[in-house]
Design a protein around this motif. Sequence first.
Motif, PDB file in Angstrom:
ATOM      1  N   PHE A 192       0.810  -1.218   0.000  1.00 54.67           N
ATOM      2  CA  PHE A 192       0.000   0.000   0.000  1.00 54.67           C
ATOM      3  C   PHE A 192       0.842   1.267   0.000  1.00 54.67           C
ATOM      4  O   PHE A 192       0.331   2.356   0.269  1.00 54.67           O
ATOM      5  CB  PHE A 192      -0.946  -0.011   1.208  1.00 54.67           C
ATOM      6  CG  PHE A 192      -1.903  -1.183   1.213  1.00 54.67           C
ATOM      7  CD1 PHE A 192      -2.843  -1.336   0.199  1.00 54.67           C
ATOM      8  CD2 PHE A 192      -1.841  -2.145   2.209  1.00 54.67           C
ATOM      9  CE1 PHE A 192      -3.710  -2.410   0.196  1.00 54.67           C
ATOM     10  CE2 PHE A 192      -2.703  -3.228   2.211  1.00 54.67           C
ATOM     11  CZ  PHE A 192      -3.649  -3.364   1.192  1.00 54.67           C
ATOM     12  N   ASN A 193       2.145   1.127  -0.279  1.00 56.71           N
ATOM     13  CA  ASN A 193       3.049   2.276  -0.385  1.00 56.71           C
ATOM     14  C   ASN A 193       3.016   3.161   0.861  1.00 56.71           C
ATOM     15  O   ASN A 193       2.866   4.385   0.775  1.00 56.71           O
ATOM     16  CB  ASN A 193       2.699   3.113  -1.630  1.00 56.71           C
ATOM     17  CG  ASN A 193       2.887   2.330  -2.915  1.00 56.71           C
ATOM     18  OD1 ASN A 193       3.892   1.640  -3.085  1.00 56.71           O
ATOM     19  ND2 ASN A 193       1.907   2.422  -3.808  1.00 56.71           N
ATOM     20  N   LEU A 194       3.161   2.542   2.016  1.00 54.51           N
ATOM     21  CA  LEU A 194       3.131   3.266   3.276  1.00 54.51           C
ATOM     22  C   LEU A 194       4.536   3.723   3.653  1.00 54.51           C
ATOM     23  O   LEU A 194       5.528   3.190   3.168  1.00 54.51           O
ATOM     24  CB  LEU A 194       2.569   2.368   4.388  1.00 54.51           C
ATOM     25  CG  LEU A 194       1.222   1.688   4.112  1.00 54.51           C
ATOM     26  CD1 LEU A 194       0.807   0.852   5.325  1.00 54.51           C
ATOM     27  CD2 LEU A 194       0.140   2.706   3.779  1.00 54.51           C
ATOM     28  N   SER A 195       4.617   4.710   4.542  1.00 57.14           N
ATOM     29  CA  SER A 195       5.914   5.180   5.019  1.00 57.14           C
ATOM     30  C   SER A 195       6.424   4.248   6.106  1.00 57.14           C
ATOM     31  O   SER A 195       5.678   3.418   6.647  1.00 57.14           O
ATOM     32  CB  SER A 195       5.786   6.601   5.581  1.00 57.14           C
ATOM     33  OG  SER A 195       5.064   6.586   6.797  1.00 57.14           O
ATOM     34  N   HIS A 196       7.698   4.381   6.475  1.00 53.90           N
ATOM     35  CA  HIS A 196       8.278   3.507   7.488  1.00 53.90           C
ATOM     36  C   HIS A 196       7.706   3.792   8.876  1.00 53.90           C
ATOM     37  O   HIS A 196       7.870   2.997   9.803  1.00 53.90           O
ATOM     38  CB  HIS A 196       9.806   3.655   7.522  1.00 53.90           C
ATOM     39  CG  HIS A 196      10.272   4.968   8.073  1.00 53.90           C
ATOM     40  ND1 HIS A 196      10.227   6.146   7.346  1.00 53.90           N
ATOM     41  CD2 HIS A 196      10.785   5.294   9.300  1.00 53.90           C
ATOM     42  CE1 HIS A 196      10.693   7.128   8.092  1.00 53.90           C
ATOM     43  NE2 HIS A 196      11.042   6.655   9.274  1.00 53.90           N
ATOM     44  N   ASN A 197       7.021   4.936   9.034  1.00 51.56           N
ATOM     45  CA  ASN A 197       6.391   5.273  10.313  1.00 51.56           C
ATOM     46  C   ASN A 197       5.029   4.611  10.490  1.00 51.56           C
ATOM     47  O   ASN A 197       4.368   4.802  11.518  1.00 51.56           O
ATOM     48  CB  ASN A 197       6.210   6.794  10.442  1.00 51.56           C
ATOM     49  CG  ASN A 197       7.534   7.513  10.596  1.00 51.56           C
ATOM     50  OD1 ASN A 197       8.443   6.996  11.226  1.00 51.56           O
ATOM     51  ND2 ASN A 197       7.641   8.701  10.022  1.00 51.56           N
ATOM     52  N   ALA A 198       4.614   3.834   9.502  1.00 49.32           N
ATOM     53  CA  ALA A 198       3.273   3.234   9.536  1.00 49.32           C
ATOM     54  C   ALA A 198       3.092   2.322  10.739  1.00 49.32           C
ATOM     55  O   ALA A 198       1.987   2.210  11.281  1.00 49.32           O
ATOM     56  CB  ALA A 198       3.014   2.468   8.244  1.00 49.32           C
ATOM     57  N   LEU A 199       4.165   1.651  11.190  1.00 48.94           N
ATOM     58  CA  LEU A 199       4.054   0.746  12.338  1.00 48.94           C
ATOM     59  C   LEU A 199       3.521   1.468  13.559  1.00 48.94           C
ATOM     60  O   LEU A 199       2.555   1.026  14.192  1.00 48.94           O
ATOM     61  CB  LEU A 199       5.418   0.124  12.646  1.00 48.94           C
ATOM     62  CG  LEU A 199       5.505  -0.715  13.935  1.00 48.94           C
ATOM     63  CD1 LEU A 199       4.561  -1.904  13.841  1.00 48.94           C
ATOM     64  CD2 LEU A 199       6.933  -1.178  14.183  1.00 48.94           C
ATOM     65  N   GLY A 200       4.147   2.602  13.892  1.00 45.47           N
ATOM     66  CA  GLY A 200       3.697   3.365  15.054  1.00 45.47           C
ATOM     67  C   GLY A 200       2.281   3.876  14.888  1.00 45.47           C
ATOM     68  O   GLY A 200       1.484   3.843  15.825  1.00 45.47           O
ATOM     69  N   HIS A 201       1.934   4.336  13.676  1.00 42.30           N
ATOM     70  CA  HIS A 201       0.595   4.879  13.437  1.00 42.30           C
ATOM     71  C   HIS A 201      -0.486   3.804  13.546  1.00 42.30           C
ATOM     72  O   HIS A 201      -1.549   4.031  14.139  1.00 42.30           O
ATOM     73  CB  HIS A 201       0.532   5.529  12.050  1.00 42.30           C
ATOM     74  CG  HIS A 201       1.447   6.719  11.899  1.00 42.30           C
ATOM     75  ND1 HIS A 201       1.682   7.592  12.931  1.00 42.30           N
ATOM     76  CD2 HIS A 201       2.175   7.162  10.840  1.00 42.30           C
ATOM     77  CE1 HIS A 201       2.520   8.547  12.526  1.00 42.30           C
ATOM     78  NE2 HIS A 201       2.836   8.298  11.267  1.00 42.30           N
ATOM     79  N   LEU A 202      -0.234   2.635  12.959  1.00 42.57           N
ATOM     80  CA  LEU A 202      -1.232   1.566  12.985  1.00 42.57           C
ATOM     81  C   LEU A 202      -1.403   1.004  14.393  1.00 42.57           C
ATOM     82  O   LEU A 202      -2.528   0.695  14.812  1.00 42.57           O
ATOM     83  CB  LEU A 202      -0.833   0.450  12.015  1.00 42.57           C
ATOM     84  CG  LEU A 202      -0.932   0.809  10.529  1.00 42.57           C
ATOM     85  CD1 LEU A 202      -0.349  -0.296   9.658  1.00 42.57           C
ATOM     86  CD2 LEU A 202      -2.378   1.077  10.127  1.00 42.57           C
ATOM     87  N   THR A 203      -0.300   0.886  15.125  1.00 42.49           N
ATOM     88  CA  THR A 203      -0.392   0.422  16.512  1.00 42.49           C
ATOM     89  C   THR A 203      -1.165   1.423  17.356  1.00 42.49           C
ATOM     90  O   THR A 203      -2.024   1.053  18.166  1.00 42.49           O
ATOM     91  CB  THR A 203       1.012   0.218  17.113  1.00 42.49           C
ATOM     92  OG1 THR A 203       1.734  -0.703  16.300  1.00 42.49           O
ATOM     93  CG2 THR A 203       0.924  -0.331  18.530  1.00 42.49           C
ATOM     94  N   SER A 204      -0.878   2.697  17.151  1.00 42.43           N
ATOM     95  CA  SER A 204      -1.572   3.743  17.907  1.00 42.43           C
ATOM     96  C   SER A 204      -3.050   3.801  17.538  1.00 42.43           C
ATOM     97  O   SER A 204      -3.892   4.119  18.387  1.00 42.43           O
ATOM     98  CB  SER A 204      -0.921   5.104  17.650  1.00 42.43           C
ATOM     99  OG  SER A 204       0.388   5.142  18.178  1.00 42.43           O
ATOM    100  N   ALA A 205      -3.383   3.502  16.266  1.00 46.87           N
ATOM    101  CA  ALA A 205      -4.788   3.518  15.839  1.00 46.87           C
ATOM    102  C   ALA A 205      -5.586   2.478  16.608  1.00 46.87           C
ATOM    103  O   ALA A 205      -6.725   2.735  17.040  1.00 46.87           O
ATOM    104  CB  ALA A 205      -4.883   3.264  14.337  1.00 46.87           C
TER     105      ALA A 205
END
Length: 394
Positions: A36-49
Amino acid sequence: MKTYKRILIIIVFSQFCCTTLWFASNAVINQLISNFNLSHNALGHLTSAVNFGFIIGTLVYAIFNFADRFSPSRVFFVSAVIASLFNLACILDFNTLSTLLSYRFGTGFFLAGIYPVGMKIAADYSEAGLGKALGFLVGALVLGTASPHILNEFSSAFSWKLVFILTSILALLGGALMQFLVPNGPYRKPIAKTDVKAFITVFKNTDLRKAAFGYFGHMWELFGFWAFIPVMLVSFNTANPAAELNVPVLSFTIIAMGTIASIVGGYISEKKGVKNTALFALAASFLCCLLSPLFFRSQSVFAFVIFMCFWGMVVITDSPMFSTLVANSVSAKNKGTAITIVNCIGFAISIISIQITSLLIDLVSSSYVYMFLALGPLFGLLAFKIKKLNKQKV
């Protein structure tokens, strides 16, 4: 007694099945980033979501006293069904970061009807020995959150979507078992109508505040540690190319070690006391945070792995202890609300921790980043030293 043991086994297994939803996106984060062409910060964002959804969910469940007004098993079942559907939506081909965040938020929202409600159900069946019962229950949570990592490893020959599919199926199974095999507990005392003020008034209780502050400090560290375990392992591999650590398998192992620790901690609490067990684990994880640079910079793979496994154990051992202290500090009719609102605040704190840690990774040497997590355990330990909060013996 046989009936109680059978019921507890079902509760624990159902909790395990449903909490596999929690870290499903973390386990396949590299595939999500690629597809999905996400940034490397996606891990923190998805966990926080997920955690933010859980916060809002627990707030709603607490304000309307769902677990204290209605059959908690039914609340658990309905929540499991809806959470599994949100989780499954992550496999849709047209997803973007925005849609993934919304689906993970929805999953977290309805996990509010699973994790704290599962503890409420256990409390309804336990007049004594609640620490041991919640030790098993949190152990199931730990194993559930760890499972997506191992599912990703074993499903590597298949599509990453299988992780989301399997975790959704497990959640449906767990919800169904709770609905059809776990009736209302003998110590349940339902309330007739919504008491909107209950989620605030419970904090007037001195013992609850003390236990809650300890839990908040624990939560600052816990998800900051769990969420970034794969990052820690990759960093160690990068610094030590010969290490060749299997990230998915070791991530599962480190988190899953907490299952053993939670169960053993429950038995220890019956001899040493719930509060003493909680504070010992909190102090041990505090030391792990401070000592982490020594092991991250170590050339010894063995020492690093042993340290990470030990940290994975002590970081969660205090969780069922603090939840037990919370449950035991209020009347039976308010147990569900008290557990839920404390969870709500605790997970709100975890989001702050995760986001700050995510930012620090880009600014500070990876060897020193996780010392920052020590602030949580330190706060929890100091809270128990404040005389105003320590008037009554626990």
